[in-house]
Design an enzyme around this catalytic site. Structure first.
Site, PDB file in Angstrom:
ATOM      1  N   TYR A  32      -3.392   3.765   7.861  1.00  0.00           N
ATOM      2  CA  TYR A  32      -4.553   2.939   8.208  1.00  0.00           C
ATOM      3  C   TYR A  32      -5.366   3.648   9.297  1.00  0.00           C
ATOM      4  O   TYR A  32      -5.552   4.861   9.218  1.00  0.00           O
ATOM      5  CB  TYR A  32      -4.114   1.532   8.639  1.00  0.00           C
ATOM      6  N   SER A  87       0.796  -1.241   0.000  1.00  0.00           N
ATOM      7  CA  SER A  87       0.000   0.000   0.000  1.00  0.00           C
ATOM      8  C   SER A  87       0.822   1.282   0.000  1.00  0.00           C
ATOM      9  O   SER A  87       0.247   2.363  -0.155  1.00  0.00           O
ATOM     10  CB  SER A  87      -0.950   0.012   1.188  1.00  0.00           C
ATOM     11  N   LYS A 122       0.089   3.415  -2.942  1.00  0.00           N
ATOM     12  CA  LYS A 122      -1.166   4.141  -3.202  1.00  0.00           C
ATOM     13  C   LYS A 122      -1.005   5.646  -3.433  1.00  0.00           C
ATOM     14  O   LYS A 122      -1.573   6.183  -4.385  1.00  0.00           O
ATOM     15  CB  LYS A 122      -2.169   3.851  -2.075  1.00  0.00           C
TER      16      LYS A 122
HETATM   17  N1  GLU Z   1      -2.073  -6.119  -1.669  1.00  0.00           N
HETATM   18  C1  GLU Z   1      -2.738  -5.703  -0.488  1.00  0.00           C
HETATM   19  C2  GLU Z   1      -4.215  -5.526  -0.708  1.00  0.00           C
HETATM   20  O1  GLU Z   1      -4.626  -4.850  -1.618  1.00  0.00           O
HETATM   21  C3  GLU Z   1      -2.110  -4.430  -0.002  1.00  0.00           C
HETATM   22  C4  GLU Z   1      -2.620  -4.122   1.325  1.00  0.00           C
HETATM   23  C5  GLU Z   1      -1.822  -3.095   2.082  1.00  0.00           C
HETATM   24  O2  GLU Z   1      -0.611  -2.994   2.007  1.00  0.00           O
HETATM   25  O3  GLU Z   1      -2.517  -2.381   2.811  1.00  0.00           O
HETATM   26  O4  GLU Z   1      -5.015  -6.085   0.005  1.00  0.00           O
END
Ligand code: GLU
Length: 428
Positions: A241, A64, A67
């Protein structure tokens, strides 16, 4: 001298090296096979100098942490309106992989949760999955300063187990948020999460944001400054998060973490941090990664909201160079508050001079707001039958609105012009 900083960083890692709290991400078997002891920290300064401590050559998947970079790419290529129509900027208060959208707009609440990240992938221009992915990988590589590649074990595994992300993508399609084939978009998203990085890559990518979109390795602009400002804003409110509030309070840097164990943190205009340790807390953030960032922030004073001292006066000195000619020597960065102080002072003292000269040779930078204000000051002085000059030997003002004001390369030049103005206006 650089060893001073190096020793400090090594010491912080040593203090947390024995902390084995947390657990490896286990939603795919490949992630449970990584070495739980892996621990590295890289710090990239704005001039491109990088400090590295411990396992900084170890590759892990970006997950993530990708992102914000895809969001920045979409904003940069498509513009704010097109992206804002599909992705919000509000913290969701929900788990990162929640199958939800904003109740009114039906758009994902922000680009740091999976729904928003998948929507961001769909906005990256491209006629095929490969074309889209190449844009993403090229952009990350440009930020990192080296060519990044995909982990061939993690990617198929992400793809094979991605039911929840599939549910999200199909939901988005049903709400008209996704243009294009959900499976193709998901394929790009899974590849994006599986890109391999080191802590140094993350530090360089973070430093690219810290420099307002200029990569620290080659010095090339990879994204517009306004795009970076938006991206950092969303990282502040949604990057860690459900621990965003704790993080901002204790660390105070826009950041993004990923379940691979990486964290990228940005101190605007100063530095980028990349840290890695794959043992995660119950929110999904790297346990040791968060602790290292807390220590760095406290020890090096990196909190972006720390107010260390009152802003010093922009006016260094003010004196009369001759009867009716008043000089204002300015210093530091001339931003709104400083320019406001200059304007107010000049206005208050305006009865006592014919010509005001702003001397900028010690001014480092002038922002657009301050430029417009200086131009406005010139207009009001002219309207009052007076003059306002600027001495700007280094061209700090650049040729913009302020060019309407009279700009001189030397104080002597400005003084001569002031004399001749006084002669003319007194009819002499
Ligand atoms: N590949 C993971 C997902 O999309 C990444 C999650 C993450 O790093 O928060 O669920």
């Amino acid at each position: 001298m650089a060893e001073l900083v190096q020793r400090y960083l090594d010491q912080i890692l040593a203090e947390h090296a024995d902390d084995t709290g947390g657990a490896l991400a286990d939603y795919i078997p490949e992630l449970t096979r990584v070495d739980p002891d892996g621990f590295g920290l890289s710090l990239s300064l704005a001039d491109g100098y990088v400090y590295e401590s411990r396992d900084t050559a170890l590759e892990f998947t970006i997950q993530s942490v990708s992102k914000p970079f895809t969001y920045a790419l979409a904003l940069d290529r498509l513009g704010f309106d097109a992206v804002d129509a599909k992705i919000g900027v509000e913290p969701s208060g929900e788990a990162f992989n929640e199958i939800s959208v904003d109740e009114t707009t039906k758009a994902p609440k922000n680009p740091m949760i999976n729904a928003g990240a998948i929507a961001a992938v769909s906005l990256v221009p491209g006629t095929s999955a490969d074309e889209r992915f190449d844009q993403i990988r090229d952009f990350y590589s440009a930020c990192a300063g080296r060519e990044l590649t995909v982990d061939d074990d993690i990617y198929p595994s992400e793809k094979a187990t991605g039911s929840r992300n599939r549910a999200i993508a199909y939901m988005l399609q049903s709400f008209g948020v996704l243009d294009g084939d959900p499976d193709e978009i998901l394929d790009v998203y899974f590849r994006q999460c599986s890109i391999k990085v080191t802590t140094t890559d993350l530090a360089q990518m973070a430093a690219t944001l810290a420099r307002g979109g200029i990569d620290p390795v080659w010095g090339r602009r990879v994204a517009a400054a306004a795009v970076v400002q938006r991206t950092l804003s969303v990282m502040v409110t949604c990057g860690m998060y459900d621990a965003a509030g704790d993080w901002v309070s204790a660390v105070g840097m826009p950041a993004k973490s990923g379940v691979g164990g990486g964290i990228a943190a940005v101190l605007p205009a100063q530095l980028g941090i990349g840290v890695y340790s794959p043992l995660l807390d119950d929110k999904g953030n790297s346990v040791r990664g968060v602790k290292v960032c807390r220590d760095l922030s406290a020890g090096l004073g990196l909190h972006f909201l720390s107010v260390t001292r009152e802003a010093r006066s922009t006016i260094r000195d003010a004196y009369d160079a001759a009867a009716g000619v008043r000089i204002y020597e300015l210093h530091g960065d001339l931003l709104f508050a400083g320019a406001e102080q200059v304007l107010r002072t000049v206005d208050e003292e305006c009865d006592g001079f014919d010509v005001a000269i702003l001397e900028l040779s010690r001014v480092d930078d002038v922002n657009d707001a301050a430029r417009r204000m200086l131009a406005g000051m010139h207009e009001s002085l002219t309207a009052a039958g007076k003059e306002g000059y600027v001495v700007d030997p280094d061209g700090t003002l650049a040729a913009t609105d302020a060019a309407q004001a009279r700009v001189f390369g030397t104080l002597d030049g400005a003084l001569r012009a002031a004399q001749s103005f006084q002669r003319t206006s007194s009819g002499g």
